[in-house]
Design a protein around this motif. Structure first.
Motif, short mmCIF file in Angstrom:
data_model
loop_
_atom_site.label_atom_id
_atom_site.label_comp_id
_atom_site.label_asym_id
_atom_site.label_seq_id
_atom_site.Cartn_x
_atom_site.Cartn_y
_atom_site.Cartn_z
N ALA A 22 0.83 -1.21 0.00
CA ALA A 22 0.00 0.00 0.00
C ALA A 22 0.86 1.25 0.00
N ILE A 23 1.91 1.24 0.81
CA ILE A 23 2.81 2.40 0.86
C ILE A 23 3.56 2.55 -0.47
N ALA A 24 4.05 1.42 -1.00
CA ALA A 24 4.77 1.46 -2.28
C ALA A 24 3.87 1.99 -3.39
N ASN A 25 2.60 1.56 -3.38
CA ASN A 25 1.67 2.03 -4.42
C ASN A 25 1.41 3.52 -4.29
N SER A 26 1.47 4.03 -3.06
CA SER A 26 1.27 5.47 -2.89
C SER A 26 2.42 6.27 -3.49
N PHE A 27 3.56 5.61 -3.66
CA PHE A 27 4.72 6.23 -4.32
C PHE A 27 4.75 5.92 -5.82
N TYR A 28 3.68 5.25 -6.31
CA TYR A 28 3.62 4.83 -7.72
C TYR A 28 4.84 3.97 -8.10
N PHE A 29 5.15 3.04 -7.17
CA PHE A 29 6.38 2.27 -7.33
C PHE A 29 6.39 1.44 -8.61
N GLU A 34 8.47 0.39 -14.03
CA GLU A 34 8.20 0.00 -15.42
C GLU A 34 8.85 0.99 -16.38
N VAL A 35 8.71 2.28 -16.07
CA VAL A 35 9.35 3.30 -16.89
C VAL A 35 10.87 3.14 -16.84
N GLU A 36 11.38 2.79 -15.66
CA GLU A 36 12.82 2.58 -15.51
C GLU A 36 13.31 1.44 -16.42
N ASP A 37 12.50 0.39 -16.52
CA ASP A 37 12.87 -0.72 -17.40
C ASP A 37 12.99 -0.25 -18.85
N TYR A 38 12.02 0.55 -19.29
CA TYR A 38 12.07 1.06 -20.67
C TYR A 38 13.30 1.95 -20.88
N LEU A 39 13.55 2.82 -19.89
CA LEU A 39 14.70 3.72 -20.01
C LEU A 39 16.02 2.94 -19.99
N VAL A 93 13.97 -8.43 -24.65
CA VAL A 93 13.02 -9.55 -24.64
C VAL A 93 12.38 -9.70 -23.27
N ALA A 94 13.18 -9.63 -22.20
CA ALA A 94 12.66 -9.78 -20.85
C ALA A 94 11.65 -8.70 -20.51
N VAL A 95 11.98 -7.46 -20.84
CA VAL A 95 11.06 -6.34 -20.58
C VAL A 95 9.79 -6.48 -21.40
N THR A 96 9.92 -6.90 -22.65
CA THR A 96 8.75 -7.07 -23.52
C THR A 96 7.82 -8.16 -23.02
N LEU A 97 8.40 -9.27 -22.55
CA LEU A 97 7.58 -10.37 -22.01
C LEU A 97 6.78 -9.90 -20.79
N ASP A 98 7.43 -9.11 -19.94
CA ASP A 98 6.73 -8.60 -18.76
C ASP A 98 5.63 -7.63 -19.15
N TYR A 99 5.88 -6.77 -20.13
CA TYR A 99 4.93 -5.73 -20.50
C TYR A 99 3.73 -6.29 -21.26
N LEU A 100 3.99 -7.15 -22.23
CA LEU A 100 2.91 -7.66 -23.09
C LEU A 100 2.15 -8.83 -22.49
N PHE A 101 2.88 -9.72 -21.79
CA PHE A 101 2.25 -10.96 -21.31
C PHE A 101 2.25 -11.08 -19.79
N HIS A 102 2.71 -10.04 -19.08
CA HIS A 102 2.80 -10.08 -17.62
C HIS A 102 3.53 -11.34 -17.16
N PHE A 103 4.55 -11.67 -17.91
CA PHE A 103 5.30 -12.89 -17.66
C PHE A 103 5.97 -12.87 -16.29
N GLY A 104 6.36 -11.68 -15.84
CA GLY A 104 7.07 -11.57 -14.59
C GLY A 104 6.23 -11.93 -13.38
N ALA A 105 4.90 -11.85 -13.51
CA ALA A 105 4.02 -12.18 -12.39
C ALA A 105 3.95 -13.69 -12.15
N LEU A 106 4.29 -14.49 -13.17
CA LEU A 106 4.18 -15.94 -13.07
C LEU A 106 5.54 -16.64 -13.03
#
Length: 301
Positions: A22-29, A34-39, A93-106
């Motif tokens: 909850a605290i992390a989400n308040s910081f838009y963690f 995600e933006v950091e991954d793209y950068l 490839v790793a960033v794309t898998l996470d962004y398009l398929f939410h691969f990182g959650a599984l």
């Protein structure tokens, strides 16, 4: 990093994961990371392109200007850039898998592969860096192609002391015969002058021969000499000089009097000044080692 530390300090006093989230989400963690991954992908590509450009510029400068075989070609650094390119592809490839398929959650396997490969690359870089001898070589400045006055490009550093300085730029060697508007008569004159300097005067025996010395001998500019070598001889300056040296070594190795000299001693007399580079260049040019060449010649007698 400062942002991540701030979030960590804000959540460190909480025990429950839900409270931490909850605290992390308040910081838009999550959006920030995600933006950091793209950068990270963008910055990696930019840095890779800039680094590759430097390596290519150095090698082009080296082969166009310097015949000294103890100057490093940094082939291992070129390999690093190729391996780094693969690393960037893996990151993308790793960033794309996470962004398009939410691969990182599984699954985390794609990031595990990425981090293992990155660790191997870091160790390889450290291993190669540890092999660099005390006599180092470093860049000083790459001339801007818009500059007319040559700026120093390369400097040899030995024990912290500045030893020698070559003055040339990428701009001064990148012009073609057409850009220099050389007539056929002029090209032929320069070509014959180069042949005379190498075949009659045997300037290639000078281990420190460079483009400037050769240009001075044929009484024309380094840019014209470089253009004629590249287009008329279809070789780089470095390769042309070393081919003459190899031919001289072959000639000396077949002479009866050469039996009293070592192969390396003959190589040094013929203009080489690095043992490792001599054997590598000889085999690349002739196809066999100097020892094999001698045995092959003797077997035909």
């Amino acid at each position: 990093m400062a942002y991540s530390v701030a979030v960590y300090l804000a959540t460190i006093s909480r025990v429950a994961l839900e409270a931490k989230d909850a605290i992390a989400n308040s910081f838009y963690f999550n959006p920030v990371k995600e933006v950091e991954d793209y950068l990270s992908v963008v910055s990696a590509v930019i840095y890779w392109m800039a680094g590759s450009r430097l390596v290519l510029q150095y090698r082009r400068w080296l082969y166009a200007n310097i015949s000294q075989t103890d100057y490093p070609t940094y082939a291992w650094l070129r390999n690093i850039m190729l391996l780094m390119g693969v690393l960037i592809i893996g990151l993308t490839v790793a960033v794309t898998l996470d962004y398009l398929f939410h691969f990182g959650a599984l699954y985390f396997i794609h990031w595990q592969i990425f981090f293992v490969y990155m660790a191997m690359l870091v160790y390889y870089l450290g291993f190669k860096g540890a092999q660099i001898p005390d006599k180092k070589f470093a860049f000083i400045q790459i001339g801007d192609e818009s500059e007319k006055k040559p700026e120093p490009f390369f400097q040899e550093i030995d024990g912290g002391q500045e030893v020698g300085l070559q003055e040339t730029t990428i701009a001064s060697i990148s012009q073609t015969e057409e850009e220099l508007k050389l007539s056929e008569e002029k090209k032929q004159q320069v070509k014959e002058a180069i042949r005379k300097a190498l075949e009659t005067d045997e300037m290639y025996l000078d281990p420190e021969l460079n483009l400037q010395k050769l240009a001075k001998a044929v009484q024309t500019s380094p840019a014209i000499v470089s253009a004629v070598i590249n287009n008329s001889f279809q070789k780089s300056f470095r390769n042309l000089i070393n081919e003459y040296r190899v031919e001289k070594v072959k000639q000396r190795l077949t002479e009866p009097a050469s039996n009293q000299f070592s192969i390396l001693g003959i190589a040094y007399e013929c203009g080489f000044n690095s043992e490792a580079s001599f054997y590598r260049i000889f085999k690349a040019t002739v196809g066999i080692s100097p020892k094999e060449y001698i045995n092959q010649f003797r077997s035909l007698q």
